[in-house]
Design a protein around this motif. Sequence first.
Motif, short mmCIF file in Angstrom:
data_model
loop_
_atom_site.label_atom_id
_atom_site.label_comp_id
_atom_site.label_asym_id
_atom_site.label_seq_id
_atom_site.Cartn_x
_atom_site.Cartn_y
_atom_site.Cartn_z
N GLY A 160 31.62 30.35 40.72
CA GLY A 160 32.00 29.01 41.16
C GLY A 160 33.33 29.01 41.87
N ALA A 161 34.25 29.89 41.46
CA ALA A 161 35.53 30.00 42.14
C ALA A 161 35.34 30.55 43.55
CB ALA A 161 36.46 30.91 41.34
N ILE A 162 34.47 31.54 43.69
CA ILE A 162 34.23 32.15 45.01
C ILE A 162 33.60 31.14 45.96
CG2 ILE A 162 32.99 33.98 46.22
CD1 ILE A 162 33.23 35.63 43.60
N MET A 163 32.59 30.43 45.48
CA MET A 163 31.95 29.41 46.32
C MET A 163 32.93 28.28 46.65
SD MET A 163 28.93 30.65 46.79
CE MET A 163 29.23 32.38 46.45
N GLY A 164 33.71 27.87 45.66
CA GLY A 164 34.68 26.80 45.89
C GLY A 164 35.76 27.20 46.87
N ALA A 165 36.17 28.46 46.84
CA ALA A 165 37.20 28.92 47.77
C ALA A 165 36.70 28.85 49.21
CB ALA A 165 37.60 30.35 47.43
N SER A 166 35.42 29.10 49.43
CA SER A 166 34.88 29.00 50.78
C SER A 166 34.94 27.56 51.28
CB SER A 166 33.44 29.53 50.82
OG SER A 166 32.53 28.63 50.18
N ALA A 167 34.70 26.60 50.38
CA ALA A 167 34.80 25.20 50.77
C ALA A 167 36.25 24.79 50.99
CB ALA A 167 34.17 24.31 49.69
N ALA A 174 38.01 40.93 49.54
CA ALA A 174 39.14 41.08 50.45
C ALA A 174 38.70 40.98 51.91
CB ALA A 174 39.84 42.42 50.21
N ALA A 175 37.52 41.52 52.22
CA ALA A 175 37.02 41.47 53.59
C ALA A 175 36.69 40.04 54.01
CB ALA A 175 35.77 42.34 53.73
N GLU A 176 36.15 39.24 53.11
CA GLU A 176 35.74 37.88 53.47
C GLU A 176 36.92 36.90 53.46
OE1 GLU A 176 33.05 37.51 54.80
OE2 GLU A 176 31.83 39.17 54.06
N PHE A 177 37.82 37.04 52.50
CA PHE A 177 38.90 36.06 52.36
C PHE A 177 40.23 36.53 52.94
CE2 PHE A 177 35.82 34.79 49.13
CZ PHE A 177 35.72 33.44 49.38
N GLY A 178 40.30 37.81 53.33
CA GLY A 178 41.49 38.30 54.00
C GLY A 178 42.74 38.21 53.14
N GLU A 179 43.87 37.96 53.81
CA GLU A 179 45.16 37.90 53.12
C GLU A 179 45.59 36.46 52.82
OE1 GLU A 179 46.95 40.69 52.06
OE2 GLU A 179 44.99 41.55 52.56
#
Length: 592
Positions: A359-366, A410-415
């Motif tokens: 849920g954190a990963i999906m929420g971070a994308s939003a 790391a690849a999807e969310f970068g720095e």
Amino acid sequence: MYTAPFADDPMDAMRSLAGVDLLTRRALADRCQPRRLAAGEVLYRAGDEADAVHFVQSGSLVAYLDAPDGRREVVGRIGIGEAVGEMALITGKPRSTHVAALRDARLLALSRADFESILAQHPAAMLAFARGMAERLEAANRGDRRIGGRTATIALLSLTPGVDTAGMAAALGEMAASVLGAGRVAQLDAVTDDLDTSLPALEAANDLVILYAGHGAGTANAAAQRRAARQADLRLLIADAAMPPPAALVGHPALQDANGFQRVELVLRHGASIVPGAAAAWIAAIAQASGDRPLHHHLRSGSPAAAADLARLVRLALGCATGLVLSGGGARGFAHIGVMQALHDAGIVVDCIAGTSIGAIMGASAAQQWSYAEQLQRFRRTFADSDPLGDWTLPQASLVRGRRVSERLAAEFGEADILDLPVPFCCISADLDAGVARAHRDGLLWRALRASCAIPGLLPPVTGAREVLVDGGILDNFPIDALRDRRPARLIGVDIASDDRLQSGGESTEAPAWWNLAGRRRYRRVAPALPQLLMSAAMVGSRSAKATGRSAIDLLLEPPLPGIGILDWRAFDRIIEAGYAHAREVIAAYTP
């Protein structure tokens, strides 16, 4: 809402006396004595004898208790037109809370003797007071998230030169009127207008008053900033994100006289994109100067981001925001993608997000404002095209090395830093060293997500100086409290673990020897697979807490996912479709 000057009938503006006849209000007014409180000044303390009831003419008060750790825990706010202290007068018991001025306030005080005399002669007044007390008790019983009350006055205070606070006040006022519906909003120049005279009448006649003062270094402007700051429910500190914070923030008039009850928040003005690291630098500087870390907002220029950012700021500032809470649950978490798209299609805008594990990963994308198409593309290649938990290793700290998950996050969310996300975001992990849930509100985003999904025994923990972080589902798989500081008026919760239960196929107390395990099909039918067992075990500890918190959710979504396990990464499209279909159905029947 009352629009006449207070002098005509000071009790006419009191919402706590709604429905009371004119004769009774006049009797109350004749016996009241005016009183002023400076910001932070205490009206009375818990345990004091009840000697009067007070009505708020202007400003606002705050009721609080002393927490065991020394903090002051706010339990309510008393705004314009409300009464405070009547319960102790009626019951005859000592005061139950401390009450202080959140900002400069004007009160009308009615003594105990006059209060009892009025009630004896005018029984209708007792009904009005009883109604007010009942409403407060009802709000407390339902755990009202809007404990801070209505934001009546906002001060716009510039920390950097070149900020057009008058123009910002006009834009903020126009957006606030839209958010409030038919709301009435007034702007007041703290440099040229007499706040002491003008503000009470404007607050009585409007739903919101916006004070503003520029950055100028002159004595008059500094005094105006300080006056505006003292008389606002919320201080919005405006800064140019392209400029580093000055070394001389200590003693800045916008930061003076802070009493710990006022909300002080930072607004960073950007160009077309958010300046990386600006939020962290400014928050640290303000914390060093004032002792408190402010919440923050990003305002980008250009369309459509500028309008969306301003609308989000207004909703968060006025307590009209919508929060989204996303639970953990392994591959079943793909349903969050479908739910969020259904919310978007229904025109429901989310203003702040909290999540645990998947849920954190999906929420971070939003929170990064990825489009639906981008979410599908990124998460398909990250999770569905190949098993993210496929880098098995000799079981020392975990069954899986964890490098594959780390590299893909790391690849999807970068720095990206959490503080630089356009939409406020928080994710939860469990700190095994401290034995508490850890709310990640700043720092490297992908690392926080990696910690939030580190299922003990399956993925290695994320470690640092005096911290061992694992999946937040151990302690809080439905992190409602993580959004409390943002004061959302509406909470939407998506629980994708509610119908996921492990099933056994028979009785067993031990596993066969490893050299016989391959041929023991019966055992594989009896006991769940080890990864599934570990993931389920990680979440079971927070089920009771989740059940308690679900009562605070306004719109609860529980996508039915029969036959789909928490490791069914290949069911990517089917899970998303199930989340979308369920959300569409529930939203269609939802009445706010």
